[in-house]
Design a protein around this motif. Structure first.
Motif, PDB file in Angstrom:
ATOM      1  N   ALA A 124       0.832  -1.203   0.000  1.00 48.65           N
ATOM      2  CA  ALA A 124       0.000   0.000   0.000  1.00 48.65           C
ATOM      3  C   ALA A 124       0.867   1.253   0.000  1.00 48.65           C
ATOM      4  O   ALA A 124       0.561   2.235  -0.691  1.00 48.65           O
ATOM      5  CB  ALA A 124      -0.920  -0.004   1.222  1.00 48.65           C
ATOM      6  N   GLU A 125       1.954   1.235   0.756  1.00 49.57           N
ATOM      7  CA  GLU A 125       2.856   2.385   0.804  1.00 49.57           C
ATOM      8  C   GLU A 125       3.511   2.600  -0.566  1.00 49.57           C
ATOM      9  O   GLU A 125       3.665   3.741  -1.015  1.00 49.57           O
ATOM     10  CB  GLU A 125       3.925   2.161   1.864  1.00 49.57           C
ATOM     11  N   ARG A 131       0.938   4.150  -2.837  1.00 49.07           N
ATOM     12  CA  ARG A 131       0.739   5.546  -2.447  1.00 49.07           C
ATOM     13  C   ARG A 131       1.897   6.412  -2.948  1.00 49.07           C
ATOM     14  O   ARG A 131       1.702   7.516  -3.445  1.00 49.07           O
ATOM     15  CB  ARG A 131       0.610   5.637  -0.933  1.00 49.07           C
ATOM     16  N   LYS A 176       1.521   6.946  -6.725  1.00 48.71           N
ATOM     17  CA  LYS A 176       0.472   7.932  -7.024  1.00 48.71           C
ATOM     18  C   LYS A 176       0.949   9.345  -6.697  1.00 48.71           C
ATOM     19  O   LYS A 176       0.681  10.284  -7.452  1.00 48.71           O
ATOM     20  CB  LYS A 176      -0.807   7.608  -6.253  1.00 48.71           C
ATOM     21  N   THR A 177       1.667   9.481  -5.593  1.00 47.47           N
ATOM     22  CA  THR A 177       2.180  10.794  -5.215  1.00 47.47           C
ATOM     23  C   THR A 177       3.162  11.307  -6.256  1.00 47.47           C
ATOM     24  O   THR A 177       3.112  12.485  -6.641  1.00 47.47           O
ATOM     25  CB  THR A 177       2.871  10.725  -3.838  1.00 47.47           C
TER      26      THR A 177
END
Length: 67
Positions: free
Chosen positions: A37-38, A41, A44-45
């Motif tokens: 998940a990290e 994320r 996406k960032t």
């Protein structure tokens, strides 16, 4: 009687070890999911920052959505 108690203790120890192994396996799986998940994320960032920089350079929003 002592032999029966010893066998019972061994059985109890094996059951505890099995339960601890299952708990450790669950913790490892949860850690893998958190890491995944990290990573998503972070990706996406990075993409959002890339689009933001593009918008700064061009001076307007992109015509096609990149998300």
């Amino acid at each position: 009687m002592k032999q029966a108690e010893r066998k019972l203790e061994e059985k109890k120890a094996r059951a505890m070890e099995k339960m601890e192994n299952e708990i450790a396996k669950a913790h490892r799986k949860a850690e893998e999911r958190r890491a995944s998940a990290e990573s998503i994320r972070g990706t996406k960032t990075a993409r959002v920052l890339e689009v933001a920089n593009l918008m700064k350079v061009v001076g307007r929003a992109p015509v096609k959505s990149f998300f």
